[in-house]
Scaffold this active site. Structure first.
Site, mmCIF file in Angstrom:
data_model
loop_
_atom_site.group_PDB
_atom_site.id
_atom_site.type_symbol
_atom_site.label_atom_id
_atom_site.label_comp_id
_atom_site.label_asym_id
_atom_site.label_seq_id
_atom_site.Cartn_x
_atom_site.Cartn_y
_atom_site.Cartn_z
ATOM 1 N N ASP A 120 41.764 -37.417 7.272
ATOM 2 C CA ASP A 120 41.275 -36.733 6.334
ATOM 3 C C ASP A 120 40.894 -37.650 5.267
ATOM 4 O O ASP A 120 41.747 -38.254 4.332
ATOM 5 C CB ASP A 120 42.566 -36.097 5.666
ATOM 6 C CG ASP A 120 42.630 -34.890 4.030
ATOM 7 O OD1 ASP A 120 40.698 -35.370 3.977
ATOM 8 O OD2 ASP A 120 43.634 -34.426 4.467
ATOM 9 N N THR A 173 37.514 -31.817 1.406
ATOM 10 C CA THR A 173 37.424 -31.335 0.629
ATOM 11 C C THR A 173 35.948 -31.864 0.311
ATOM 12 O O THR A 173 35.316 -32.631 0.615
ATOM 13 C CB THR A 173 38.063 -31.291 -0.481
ATOM 14 O OG1 THR A 173 38.175 -32.986 -0.954
ATOM 15 C CG2 THR A 173 39.274 -31.125 -0.668
ATOM 16 N N ARG A 198 33.515 -26.685 -4.690
ATOM 17 C CA ARG A 198 34.982 -26.780 -4.431
ATOM 18 C C ARG A 198 35.249 -26.113 -3.174
ATOM 19 O O ARG A 198 34.985 -24.802 -3.357
ATOM 20 C CB ARG A 198 35.894 -25.705 -5.703
ATOM 21 C CG ARG A 198 35.629 -26.213 -6.795
ATOM 22 C CD ARG A 198 37.056 -27.573 -6.997
ATOM 23 N NE ARG A 198 38.221 -27.555 -6.448
ATOM 24 C CZ ARG A 198 39.364 -27.608 -7.619
ATOM 25 N NH1 ARG A 198 39.176 -28.385 -8.220
ATOM 26 N NH2 ARG A 198 40.189 -27.714 -7.530
ATOM 27 N N LYS A 257 35.354 -34.346 -4.454
ATOM 28 C CA LYS A 257 35.534 -34.896 -4.650
ATOM 29 C C LYS A 257 34.129 -35.898 -4.578
ATOM 30 O O LYS A 257 33.806 -35.533 -5.313
ATOM 31 C CB LYS A 257 37.076 -35.632 -3.792
ATOM 32 C CG LYS A 257 37.824 -34.825 -4.226
ATOM 33 C CD LYS A 257 39.059 -34.810 -3.652
ATOM 34 C CE LYS A 257 40.556 -33.669 -4.021
ATOM 35 N NZ LYS A 257 40.670 -33.370 -2.769
ATOM 36 N N TYR A 308 29.252 -10.498 1.969
ATOM 37 C CA TYR A 308 30.326 -11.062 3.448
ATOM 38 C C TYR A 308 29.992 -11.051 4.010
ATOM 39 O O TYR A 308 28.463 -10.967 4.582
ATOM 40 C CB TYR A 308 31.166 -9.489 3.044
ATOM 41 C CG TYR A 308 32.174 -9.872 3.078
ATOM 42 C CD1 TYR A 308 32.880 -10.883 3.019
ATOM 43 C CD2 TYR A 308 32.549 -9.117 1.476
ATOM 44 C CE1 TYR A 308 35.130 -10.862 2.680
ATOM 45 C CE2 TYR A 308 34.126 -8.526 1.156
ATOM 46 C CZ TYR A 308 35.045 -10.302 1.335
ATOM 47 O OH TYR A 308 36.588 -10.395 0.883
ATOM 48 N N GLU A 328 31.844 -12.680 7.550
ATOM 49 C CA GLU A 328 31.817 -13.303 8.323
ATOM 50 C C GLU A 328 31.766 -13.459 9.666
ATOM 51 O O GLU A 328 30.821 -12.491 10.294
ATOM 52 C CB GLU A 328 33.325 -12.524 9.228
ATOM 53 C CG GLU A 328 34.529 -12.066 8.225
ATOM 54 C CD GLU A 328 34.684 -10.926 6.801
ATOM 55 O OE1 GLU A 328 33.094 -10.789 6.127
ATOM 56 O OE2 GLU A 328 35.594 -10.487 6.363
HETATM 57 N N1 DSN Z 1 44.552 -32.679 -5.497
HETATM 58 C C1 DSN Z 1 44.116 -33.388 -5.296
HETATM 59 C C2 DSN Z 1 44.678 -34.819 -5.663
HETATM 60 O O1 DSN Z 1 44.854 -34.941 -7.349
HETATM 61 O O2 DSN Z 1 44.708 -35.734 -4.832
HETATM 62 C C3 DSN Z 1 44.721 -33.240 -2.960
HETATM 63 O O3 DSN Z 1 44.740 -32.222 -2.831
#
Ligand code: DSN
Length: 428
Positions: A209, A235, A244, A238, A63, A65
């Protein structure tokens, strides 16, 4: 090492396969699925093996914080160094003043941005979900759409490109606190300078974003929002090929507000294995090899789009500039869901998706959404995209021909055997 003699539930030896064969067989089956299928969901990828190792490490047990040097728990000698490395690497990769690497994923990252700058009821402006935006950009069923006065812009009817006249009109009329740009189902370059001009005119903070395209931005295959958007959320799993997780990048002016919003505003302890994974992904993304990878994703998407166009398919905006292709199957008279199910049987995994001005419902829409990040991570190139595009067309044209779908699934497996999936262990 565990103390022999203790039961696994008491801290004794606990090899996964013997402690919980049910779950571990399912994980083995998922490994096989990720190997033998063509994964074309544009938001998915194969994280690097080193990232997977970090996520499954002892960092899970700690942990922490707070932020490096200002934690609420002791024992942060290594964690502080890991988080600092992740931050410094992202700062240098994207050329920003500050990075917060603690958001648990993209939606919490965006919530962190709202909480940093908005009060309930404040006007915010984002791209509508049916036009390719994200839930968290103000869509009505999301907290972003119900706690704030969320206005939504869309795309133009004639060419399905972002309707900047509408963005400017809504911005002038409502003077939003935040203007969100970035998308989940938009196959074209996001014009950050144009958004910045509108945001500046109405005194809004521009939030980019870049969840889908952060790897493309890092690799120079999509223009960067840095210098245009004061805040950038993303994120990390991707196109960036990390764990993740989520991140918020910003200029120095907003550092304090963002950090305070993420912790203690929104979250407790960060997931330290994820933080280490982000550091690894940022290190790899700074290499020339990653730049080549990012450009190959776009080249592959273009090759896939060309094949589909050649087979008479209708693509939203007529093609792609990025990692994804949005296909309107109305001319084929096959609903997106029916096509996606048949494609899955044939070993080609994607998602059904609404297309702009869709006349069908979101759970049964007209389109399918395809992306090339995961196939590119397997080393596939334009020649393979041509095969994949032809298979997709064959399946959509024969959704009820099970024998054909099963034959294609066999051909897909054999292609996949030639392109091993990174980070996916396979038992011999
Ligand atoms: N779930 C993602 C997507 O497939 O675009 C977006 O959060």
């Amino acid at each position: 090492m565990s103390k022999p003699g203790l039961h696994p539930a008491q801290g004794g030896p606990a090899d996964g396969a013997s402690v919980d064969p049910e779950i571990f067989q399912l994980i083995r089956a998922e490994e096989r699925r990720q190997h033998e299928k063509l994964r074309l969901i544009p938001s998915e990828n194969y994280a690097t093996q080193a990232v997977m190792q970090a996520c499954g490490s002892v960092l899970n047990n700690k942990y922490s914080e707070g932020y490096a040097g200002k934690r609420y728990y002791e024992g942060q000698q290594e964690i502080d160094k890991i988080e600092t490395l992740a931050i410094e690497r992202l700062k240098s990769l994207f050329g920003v003043d500050h990075a917060n690497v603690q958001p648990y994923s993209g939606s919490p990252a965006n919530l962190g941005v709202y909480f940093a700058f908005c009060k309930p009821g404040d006007p915010v402006l984002g791209m509508g979900l049916p036009s390719g935006g994200h839930l968290t950009h103000g869509w009505k069923v999301s907290i972003s759409g119900s706690y704030f006065n969320a206005l939504q812009y869309g795309v133009r009817k004639e060419d399905h490109r972002i309707d900047f006249d509408e963005v400017a009109r809504l911005a002038r009329e409502h003077r939003p606190k935040l203007l969100f740009c970035g998308a989940t189902a938009y196959p074209r370059v996001i014009d950050f300078p144009k958004f910045a001009e509108i945001a500046k005119e109405v005194g809004a903070i521009l939030v980019a974003d870049i969840a889908h395209i952060s790897g493309l931005v890092a690799g120079g295959a999509h223009p960067s929002p840095v210098g245009f958007a004061e805040v950038i959320s993303s994120t990390t799993h991707k196109t960036l090929r990390g764990p993740r997780g989520g991140m918020i990048l910003c200029n120095r002016e907003h550092q304090k507000a963002i950090d305070k919003s993420v912790f203690p505003g929104l979250q407790g302890g960060p997931h330290n294995g994820t933080t280490a994974g982000i550091a690894i992904a940022a290190k790899l993304a700074a290499t020339d090899e990653f730049k080549a990878y990012a450009h190959a994703i776009v080249d592959n998407a273009r090759a896939l789009a060309e094949t589909l166009l050649g087979r008479g398919f209708s693509l939203v905006t007529g093609g792609t500039d990025n990692h994804l292709v949005l296909c309107d199957l109305t001319p084929q008279k096959v609903p997106g869901k029916v096509a996606a199910r048949a494609l899955d049987r044939a070993g080609i995994v994607m998602n059904y998706n609404s297309v702009p001005f869709d006349t069908r419902k979101p759970f049964d829409p007209s389109g399918i959404r395809l992306g090339t990040p995961a196939l590119t991570s397997r080393g596939m190139g334009p020649a393979e995209m041509k095969r994949v595009g032809d298979w997709i067309a064959d399946v959509v044209e024969h959704v009820e021909d099970d024998a054909r779908l099963d034959r294609i699934a066999g051909e897909v497996r054999s292609l996949c055997d030639d392109f091993p999936a990174p980070g996916v262990p396979l038992e011999s």
